[in-house]
Design a protein around this motif. Structure first.
Motif, PDB file in Angstrom:
ATOM      1  N   ALA A  95      12.053  26.546  20.821  1.00 28.59           N
ATOM      2  CA  ALA A  95      11.633  27.018  22.058  1.00 28.59           C
ATOM      3  C   ALA A  95      13.258  27.270  22.701  1.00 28.59           C
ATOM      4  N   ARG A  96      14.291  27.119  23.257  1.00 31.42           N
ATOM      5  CA  ARG A  96      15.890  28.002  23.225  1.00 31.42           C
ATOM      6  C   ARG A  96      15.982  29.190  22.290  1.00 31.42           C
ATOM      7  N   VAL A  97      15.273  28.492  21.107  1.00 31.73           N
ATOM      8  CA  VAL A  97      15.738  30.379  20.645  1.00 31.73           C
ATOM      9  C   VAL A  97      14.542  30.689  20.488  1.00 31.73           C
ATOM     10  N   ILE A  98      13.268  30.977  20.688  1.00 31.59           N
ATOM     11  CA  ILE A  98      12.378  31.559  20.240  1.00 31.59           C
ATOM     12  C   ILE A  98      12.051  33.324  20.971  1.00 31.59           C
ATOM     13  N   ASP A  99      12.745  32.565  22.021  1.00 26.93           N
ATOM     14  CA  ASP A  99      12.286  33.609  23.172  1.00 26.93           C
ATOM     15  C   ASP A  99      13.524  34.480  23.412  1.00 26.93           C
ATOM     16  N   ARG A 100      14.472  34.592  22.652  1.00 27.33           N
ATOM     17  CA  ARG A 100      15.546  35.153  22.802  1.00 27.33           C
ATOM     18  C   ARG A 100      15.913  36.217  21.704  1.00 27.33           C
ATOM     19  N   VAL A 101      15.420  36.031  20.573  1.00 27.66           N
ATOM     20  CA  VAL A 101      16.040  37.035  19.033  1.00 27.66           C
ATOM     21  C   VAL A 101      15.818  38.132  18.791  1.00 27.66           C
ATOM     22  N   ASP A 102      14.843  38.466  19.689  1.00 29.47           N
ATOM     23  CA  ASP A 102      14.082  39.733  19.452  1.00 29.47           C
ATOM     24  C   ASP A 102      15.188  40.352  20.378  1.00 29.47           C
ATOM     25  N   ASP A 103      15.696  40.074  21.308  1.00 28.95           N
ATOM     26  CA  ASP A 103      16.737  40.308  22.067  1.00 28.95           C
ATOM     27  C   ASP A 103      17.956  40.357  20.911  1.00 28.95           C
TER      28      ASP A 103
END
Ligand SMILES: CC(C)(COP(=O)(O)OP(=O)(O)OC[C@H]1O[C@@H](n2cnc3c(N)ncnc32)[C@H](O)[C@@H]1OP(=O)(O)O)[C@@H](O)C(=O)NCCC(=O)NCCS
Length: 148
Positions: free
Chosen positions: A14-22
């Motif tokens: 949860a700590r990485v999945i919302d950031r990887v596209d950025d």
């Protein structure tokens, strides 16, 4: 070193999945990073943390088909941490882990537009070739191989 590397944990997802596209500069990458890597591949997946949180991660596994091979599915380093040796450190931790499991070849794949990834893998000692339609029609891929 400003970061610590440890095995991935399910809660990291949860700590990485919302950031990887950025982290990928707006290119959609999250679609190929499923939770399963943080659950079922923990012995060969790693997270680096610093005072600001997750600084980078690597998801990889031992080939189930080829007993000499290991595969790196995904690697990402937080943009402000790039160029500091963290990508190399994550790869070296993976190499050490899979070598201990008797693996002597590491493979991975990237998109031809990802010039940074191609340059990084070259510096890490991978050979590469472009394979047309590797992931389906019009999905050419750069395929990497490194002998440990
Ligand atoms: C590719 C990536 C993981 C590299 O991480 P990093 O921490 O910046 O890499 P390092 O600092 O450990 O660099 C290791 C070597 O690769 C080289 N390198 C890294 N990125 C490079 C780039 N964009 N262009 C040229 N060389 C590069 C470094 O100069 C270094 O060489 P050296 O050790 O001989 O001095 C990072 O840029 C990233 O997360 N990119 C976006 C996600 C991505 O494309 N992932 C790969 C596909 S799944």
């Amino acid at each position: 070193m400003p970061w610590q590397i440890r095995h991935a944990e399910p809660d990291d997802y949860a700590r990485v999945i919302d950031r990887v596209d950025d982290w990928w500069g707006g290119r959609p990458a999250s679609g190929i990073l499923q939770r399963l890597f943080f659950v079922h591949f923990r012995p060969t997946s790693f997270v680096a943390e610093d005072d600001a949180g997750i600084a980078g991660f690597l998801c990889g596994f031992l080939s189930q088909t080829y007993p000499g091979d290991a595969y790196i599915h995904f690697v990402g380093v937080r943009p402000d941490c790039r160029g500091s040796g963290l990508g190399r450190a994550l790869y070296e931790r993976f190499f050490e882990t899979v070598r201990a499991e008797g693996r002597s070849v590491v493979r991975c794949v990237t998109s031809p537009v990802n010039e940074g990834s191609i340059a990084f893998h070259a510096r890490m000692g991978f050979r590469h070739e472009l394979v047309a339609s590797y992931d389906g029609a019009d999905r050419d891929r750069v395929v990497f191989e490194k002998r440990l």
